[in-house]
Design an enzyme around this catalytic site. Structure first.
Site, PDB file in Angstrom:
ATOM      1  N   LEU A  57       0.997  -1.092   0.032  1.00 17.83           N
ATOM      2  CA  LEU A  57      -0.036   0.038  -0.210  1.00 17.83           C
ATOM      3  C   LEU A  57       0.888   1.036   0.151  1.00 17.83           C
ATOM      4  CD1 LEU A  57      -2.586  -0.758   2.618  1.00 17.83           C
ATOM      5  CD2 LEU A  57      -2.660  -1.457   0.254  1.00 17.83           C
ATOM      6  N   GLY A 102       0.905  -5.276   0.840  1.00 18.19           N
ATOM      7  CA  GLY A 102      -0.076  -5.286   0.001  1.00 18.19           C
ATOM      8  C   GLY A 102       0.278  -6.128  -1.098  1.00 18.19           C
ATOM      9  N   ASN A 124       4.084  -7.519   6.432  1.00 16.82           N
ATOM     10  CA  ASN A 124       4.999  -6.854   7.460  1.00 16.82           C
ATOM     11  C   ASN A 124       4.360  -5.491   8.246  1.00 16.82           C
ATOM     12  OD1 ASN A 124       4.964  -5.221   5.120  1.00 16.82           O
ATOM     13  ND2 ASN A 124       7.312  -4.802   5.165  1.00 16.82           N
ATOM     14  N   GLU A 125       3.088  -5.356   8.063  1.00 15.89           N
ATOM     15  CA  GLU A 125       2.101  -4.419   8.416  1.00 15.89           C
ATOM     16  C   GLU A 125       2.669  -3.976  10.107  1.00 15.89           C
ATOM     17  OE1 GLU A 125      -0.558  -5.651   5.029  1.00 15.89           O
ATOM     18  OE2 GLU A 125       0.795  -6.637   6.763  1.00 15.89           O
TER      19      GLU A 125
END
Length: 251
Positions: A57, A102, A124-125
């Site tokens: 993202l 994303g 990996n957010e």
């Protein structure tokens, strides 16, 4: 689309790293719907980059956002997930570069993943203060065991290609994009004698609950995301992450 086989290759091309912004999500959704209407028999999703499938993202969509656009952005993300996870078409991700966040989501929406060696993939957010929403976790768990998915999300773990193959996050490795494309075609050809409608209905039965869950909770999911990401401490983390990226690019 190859008119002879009916197989299509869709290549993401937003330099330098295929960040997923509002416009990219709109294009990804419209593209899969267009291919469905054109009687496509299978889709290979890949990248024009030699080093990145998609870097995930676009953080700039979430940092100091215009709230109206932020809502449009998240709705577009939801719609892309619904379109790709729910399409009746056979779908493959030819992962020819790094695929964090994303990028990993897009690949897990596909039915089959072929990855080139020495790259990384994962959600990996957690590393920059975000939490994977329910629909993202659903497609992640559809590929991995619940235990592996849970532990990976806790630490925002990224997996090397060989490790991703070992845990089932990808299905095959290929030494080059050309070899990967050949493997994709081979996979699609396995369905040449299978009735497309039967195959599509079977896919819907496996994925139907996940799709229905998001359709039912779509507005609440968006509201929760907007409320979460606009908190001051999350904005600080996103700002710090963007600053690190800026400093890294200037070195």
């Amino acid at each position: 689309m190859d008119e002879r086989t009916g197989f299509a290759t869709l290549s993401m091309n937003r330099p330098p790293v295929n960040l997923l912004n509002l416009e990219m999500f709109l294009l990804l959704t419209s593209s899969i719907k267009e291919l469905e209407q054109n009687k496509c028999r299978g889709v290979i999703l890949t990248s024009t980059s030699d080093s990145v499938f998609s870097a995930g993202l676009d953080i700039k969509e979430m940092y100091q956002p215009n709230v109206e656009r932020l809502r449009e952005f998240w709705t577009a993300f939801q719609d892309t997930w619904l379109a790709w996870y729910g399409t009746g078409l056979p779908t493959l991700a030819l992962i020819n570069g790094h695929s964090p966040a994303g990028g990993c989501v897009l690949s897990t929406c596909c039915e089959y993943r072929i990855m080139l060696p020495n790259f990384k993939i994962g959600l990996n957010e957690a590393q920059f203060g975000l939490v994977a929403p329910n629909f993202v976790r659903a497609s992640f768990r559809n590929v991995l065991t619940n235990r592996i998915a849970e532990m990976a999300l806790y630490e925002g773990k990224m997996f090397q290609s060989a490790e991703a193959l070992n845990i089932g996050l990808v299905d095959e490795l290929a030494n080059s994009k050309e070899e990967g494309h050949e493997k994709c075609i081979k996979f699609l050809q396995t369905f040449s004698k299978v009735d497309p409608l039967t195959r599509s209905l079977t896919k819907q039965q496996f994925r139907g609950k996940d799709l229905d869950d998001l359709r039912r909770d779509k507005k609440r999911d968006m509201d929760d995301f907007v409320e979460f990401v606009t908190q001051s401490h999350i904005q600080m983390k996103l700002g710090s992450y963007l600053e690190k990226l800026k400093n890294k690019s200037q070195k």
